[in-house]
Design a protein around this motif. Structure first.
Motif, mmCIF file in Angstrom:
data_model
loop_
_atom_site.group_PDB
_atom_site.id
_atom_site.type_symbol
_atom_site.label_atom_id
_atom_site.label_comp_id
_atom_site.label_asym_id
_atom_site.label_seq_id
_atom_site.Cartn_x
_atom_site.Cartn_y
_atom_site.Cartn_z
ATOM 1 N N ASP A 57 7.638 -9.044 -10.071
ATOM 2 C CA ASP A 57 7.653 -7.845 -9.233
ATOM 3 C C ASP A 57 8.555 -8.043 -8.014
ATOM 4 O OD1 ASP A 57 6.281 -5.737 -10.323
ATOM 5 O OD2 ASP A 57 4.337 -6.328 -9.555
ATOM 6 N N GLU A 58 8.354 -9.142 -7.300
ATOM 7 C CA GLU A 58 9.139 -9.385 -6.086
ATOM 8 C C GLU A 58 10.592 -9.678 -6.415
ATOM 9 O OE1 GLU A 58 7.569 -12.082 -3.278
ATOM 10 O OE2 GLU A 58 5.726 -10.929 -2.953
ATOM 11 N N ARG A 59 10.818 -10.419 -7.483
ATOM 12 C CA ARG A 59 12.194 -10.753 -7.870
ATOM 13 C C ARG A 59 12.984 -9.488 -8.188
ATOM 14 N NH1 ARG A 59 16.154 -13.968 -6.679
ATOM 15 N NH2 ARG A 59 17.669 -14.200 -8.399
ATOM 16 N N ALA A 60 12.355 -8.531 -8.855
ATOM 17 C CA ALA A 60 13.029 -7.286 -9.195
ATOM 18 C C ALA A 60 13.432 -6.516 -7.938
ATOM 19 C CB ALA A 60 12.121 -6.426 -10.075
ATOM 20 N N VAL A 145 10.818 -6.982 0.963
ATOM 21 C CA VAL A 145 11.998 -6.334 1.540
ATOM 22 C C VAL A 145 11.527 -5.266 2.525
ATOM 23 C CG1 VAL A 145 13.464 -6.743 -0.480
ATOM 24 C CG2 VAL A 145 12.078 -4.669 -0.362
ATOM 25 N N PRO A 146 12.352 -4.921 3.504
ATOM 26 C CA PRO A 146 11.982 -3.865 4.454
ATOM 27 C C PRO A 146 11.887 -2.505 3.761
ATOM 28 C CG PRO A 146 13.787 -5.210 5.307
ATOM 29 C CD PRO A 146 13.629 -5.569 3.870
ATOM 30 N N HIS A 147 10.965 -1.676 4.199
ATOM 31 C CA HIS A 147 10.841 -0.321 3.670
ATOM 32 C C HIS A 147 11.903 0.572 4.310
ATOM 33 C CE1 HIS A 147 6.251 -1.194 3.021
ATOM 34 N NE2 HIS A 147 7.042 -1.954 2.281
ATOM 35 N N LEU A 148 12.556 1.379 3.484
ATOM 36 C CA LEU A 148 13.593 2.271 3.996
ATOM 37 C C LEU A 148 13.061 3.674 4.271
ATOM 38 C CD1 LEU A 148 16.618 1.209 1.764
ATOM 39 C CD2 LEU A 148 15.871 0.294 3.974
ATOM 40 N N VAL A 149 11.802 3.942 3.890
ATOM 41 C CA VAL A 149 11.148 5.210 4.209
ATOM 42 C C VAL A 149 9.720 4.903 4.651
ATOM 43 C CG1 VAL A 149 12.518 6.662 2.669
ATOM 44 C CG2 VAL A 149 10.486 5.510 1.790
ATOM 45 N N GLU A 150 9.124 5.840 5.363
ATOM 46 C CA GLU A 150 7.768 5.653 5.850
ATOM 47 C C GLU A 150 6.756 5.854 4.719
ATOM 48 O OE1 GLU A 150 6.674 4.726 8.825
ATOM 49 O OE2 GLU A 150 8.710 4.501 9.608
ATOM 50 N N VAL A 151 5.784 4.976 4.631
ATOM 51 C CA VAL A 151 4.711 5.107 3.638
ATOM 52 C C VAL A 151 3.390 4.774 4.308
ATOM 53 C CG1 VAL A 151 6.076 4.655 1.554
ATOM 54 C CG2 VAL A 151 5.187 2.738 2.878
ATOM 55 N N SER A 152 2.309 5.365 3.792
ATOM 56 C CA SER A 152 1.006 5.117 4.412
ATOM 57 C C SER A 152 -0.095 4.835 3.396
ATOM 58 C CB SER A 152 0.592 6.317 5.273
ATOM 59 O OG SER A 152 0.566 7.493 4.502
ATOM 60 N N SER A 153 0.067 5.291 2.163
ATOM 61 C CA SER A 153 -0.986 5.118 1.167
ATOM 62 C C SER A 153 -0.843 3.783 0.442
ATOM 63 C CB SER A 153 -0.947 6.268 0.155
ATOM 64 O OG SER A 153 0.297 6.275 -0.531
ATOM 65 N N ALA A 154 -1.775 3.501 -0.474
ATOM 66 C CA ALA A 154 -1.726 2.279 -1.262
ATOM 67 C C ALA A 154 -0.567 2.331 -2.248
ATOM 68 C CB ALA A 154 -3.049 2.077 -1.999
#
Length: 246
Positions: A57-60, A145-154
């Motif tokens: 998952d992380e490698r992808a 990796v850094p998120h490029l959009v805001e997210v709040s849910s699971a």
């Protein structure tokens, strides 16, 4: 069910040409496909809970980012980031909800209230299931990796992948209804599948979902859309395409 005449010379009533293959796979085959797609989510969920596929998952996610030369990972070209940021909005419920309501209202206004109700119920129940599944699994968002959009849910399953599959595949089925030419139906379905695929891919590029989140969302969303269509087609006797007509 088709009625057959009892008297001599009475011809059996035949279904209209081209209607039987205009929709999702009918009968047992369609149910098996839907069941397999729906059951794939808990199967993937078990693997995620056990820690399986974590490295993959992380490698992808890292493969979708460029290295900055200091051991960090940054997005690709600015135009690609902007394009995928805009594209991902097509899978958000804030856009899917008004699309669904507008099209449902149009169907009601043009004399197809059953189809409008079917679309609304399919999307609404699918969204509620998405929220329930997120709460159930409560998986944290990726941190590789850094998120490029805001997210709040699971994170699991991807709501964008799941809801876009439900909405766009259902709309493709409705638009394909009654179209006799296979190429027209195939174009509608392929367009829907391509859009759903790109929306899911955008979630990976933006760093807000793992691949397993997106795969589970795609699978469950497609399964739910097929299952709802089968249920609607069995609501009355007759061939599936005519079932939702008024």
């Amino acid at each position: 069910m088709f009625k057959h005449g009892a008297g001599r010379g009475t011809k059996a009533t035949q279904p209209e040409e081209g209607i039987n293959d205009a929709m999702a796979p009918p009968g047992r085959t369609g149910f098996i496909i839907a069941a397999a797609a729906l059951l794939s989510l808990p199967a993937v969920g078990l693997i995620v809970d056990w820690g399986g596929l974590a490295w993959a998952d992380e490698r992808a996610l890292l493969l979708l980012r460029a290295q900055d030369g200091n051991g960090g990972f940054v997005p690709g070209p600015r135009w690609l980031t902007q394009f995928l940021t805009d594209l991902t909005a097509l899978g958000g419920i804030s856009l899917l909800a008004p699309i669904t309501l507008v099209i449902s209202a149009y169907l009601w206004a043009t004399g197809r209230p059953h189809t409008g109700l079917f679309l609304t119920l399919t999307v609404a129940t699918g969204w509620l299931l998405s929220r329930a599944l997120k709460s159930l699994y409560d998986r944290a968002r990726p941190e590789a990796v850094p998120h490029l959009v805001e997210v709040s849910s699971a994170s699991f399953p991807s709501g964008h992948a799941m809801n876009s599959a439900i909405v766009y595949l259902t709309l493709a089925a409705i638009l394909a209804e009654g179209r006799e030419q296979p190429t027209k139906r195939q174009f509608l379905y392929l367009t829907a599948v391509a859009l759903v695929f790109l929306i899911g891919l955008s979630r990976l590029y933006l760093g807000v979902h793992y691949p397993t989140d997106v795969l589970a969302g795609w699978s469950f969303g497609a399964g739910w859309a097929i299952l709802c269509w089968i249920a609607a087609s069995r609501f009355r006797e007759g061939s599936p395409p005519h079932l939702l007509r008024n």
